[in-house]
Design a protein around this motif. Structure first.
Motif, mmCIF file in Angstrom:
data_model
loop_
_atom_site.group_PDB
_atom_site.id
_atom_site.type_symbol
_atom_site.label_atom_id
_atom_site.label_comp_id
_atom_site.label_asym_id
_atom_site.label_seq_id
_atom_site.Cartn_x
_atom_site.Cartn_y
_atom_site.Cartn_z
ATOM 1 N N PHE A 117 0.837 -1.205 0.000
ATOM 2 C CA PHE A 117 0.000 0.000 0.000
ATOM 3 C C PHE A 117 0.874 1.258 0.000
ATOM 4 N N LYS A 118 1.867 1.279 0.874
ATOM 5 C CA LYS A 118 2.757 2.446 0.978
ATOM 6 C C LYS A 118 3.535 2.655 -0.316
ATOM 7 N N LYS A 119 3.971 1.562 -0.921
ATOM 8 C CA LYS A 119 4.728 1.662 -2.174
ATOM 9 C C LYS A 119 3.880 2.320 -3.268
ATOM 10 N N VAL A 120 2.611 1.912 -3.361
ATOM 11 C CA VAL A 120 1.734 2.471 -4.392
ATOM 12 C C VAL A 120 1.429 3.941 -4.098
ATOM 13 N N VAL A 121 1.105 4.251 -2.839
ATOM 14 C CA VAL A 121 0.801 5.636 -2.466
ATOM 15 C C VAL A 121 2.024 6.525 -2.685
#
Length: 234
Positions: free
Chosen positions: A26-30
């Motif tokens: 999730f953090k990587k995409v955001v």
């Protein structure tokens, strides 16, 4: 717009380990979305879908009521179950063996920017899957998830849902009871809803065990059609 979804089947995996893995993706995409906006770049954001099965665990959403867990810490331990308060919507639910859990980590800007539509599509993928097994199921007004016997005294929930979204990126998802020991639901007020039962696909079909791989394949088929996506196995 990237409509390719990377499919991963994690098998049986601890809830906390999977939650941390979700958060990492999730953090990587955001972070990539933030970078694109800051640097005015157009690097395509990836989409993921995780299948997983958890050991016995109860999870409580951020708006949930702890009183809906009917066990003490010692009783949880005796049942071999764990408990986590987490950052999804919804109240309390149970995950365990025989349950298909799906965690879509999608950038909805690759598809559509409508959380309501997103939840309805997740529900619809389960409804269409269950209809392939000859079950009549649907939605219950004001109650997210998939139900059987809606509008009758015998309403029962077969699939729970709870999601989180930030910057149009999703995480958490759905839990479909396929071959579940329903006794574990007696230890909670499922989703904070009193007076309604919970069921499992094998119970509804009157069989000992349903082929979970077959159910997963049907879910992916319907998600592919609904999201007009392409699933690839990584």
């Amino acid at each position: 717009m990237n409509k390719t979804i990377q499919l991963q089947d994690l098998g049986l995996q601890d809830y906390k380990t999977t939650w941390e893995y979700q958060e990492e993706i999730f953090k990587k995409v955001v972070d990539l979305k933030i970078q694109n906006r800051r640097e005015e770049t157009t690097i395509a954001t990836p989409n993921y879908f995780l299948f997983v099965e958890h050991p016995h665990v109860y999870t409580l959403g951020k708006s949930g009521d702890l009183e809906n867990l009917l066990l003490s810490e010692k009783q949880l331990e005796a049942k071999g179950a764990t408990f986590y308060k987490i950052n999804r919507g919804g109240d309390i639910t149970y995950h365990g063996p025989g349950q298909i859990v799906g965690y879509p980590i999608l950038d909805l800007e690759n598809f559509f920017t409508d959380i309501h539509k997103y939840l309805r599509f997740l529900e619809e993928s389960i409804i269409l899957t269950l209809q392939e097994y000859g079950l009549e199921c649907g939605r219950s007004d004001g109650e997210t998830g998939v139900w059987l016997g809606v509008g009758t005294p015998f309403a029962r929930k077969i699939c729970a849902m709870g999601v989180r979204a930030s910057r149009w990126v999703t995480m958490h998802g759905f839990a479909l009871n396929v071959n579940v020991d329903l006794g574990y639901f007696d230890n909670i007020i499922p989703c904070g809803i009193r007076g309604k039962a919970v069921t499992s696909l094998n119970v509804e079909l009157g069989v000992e065990k349903v082929d979970e791989a077959e159910v997963k394949a049907k879910i992916i088929k319907h998600l592919t059609q609904l999201f007009e996506a392409e699933f690839v196995t990584k």
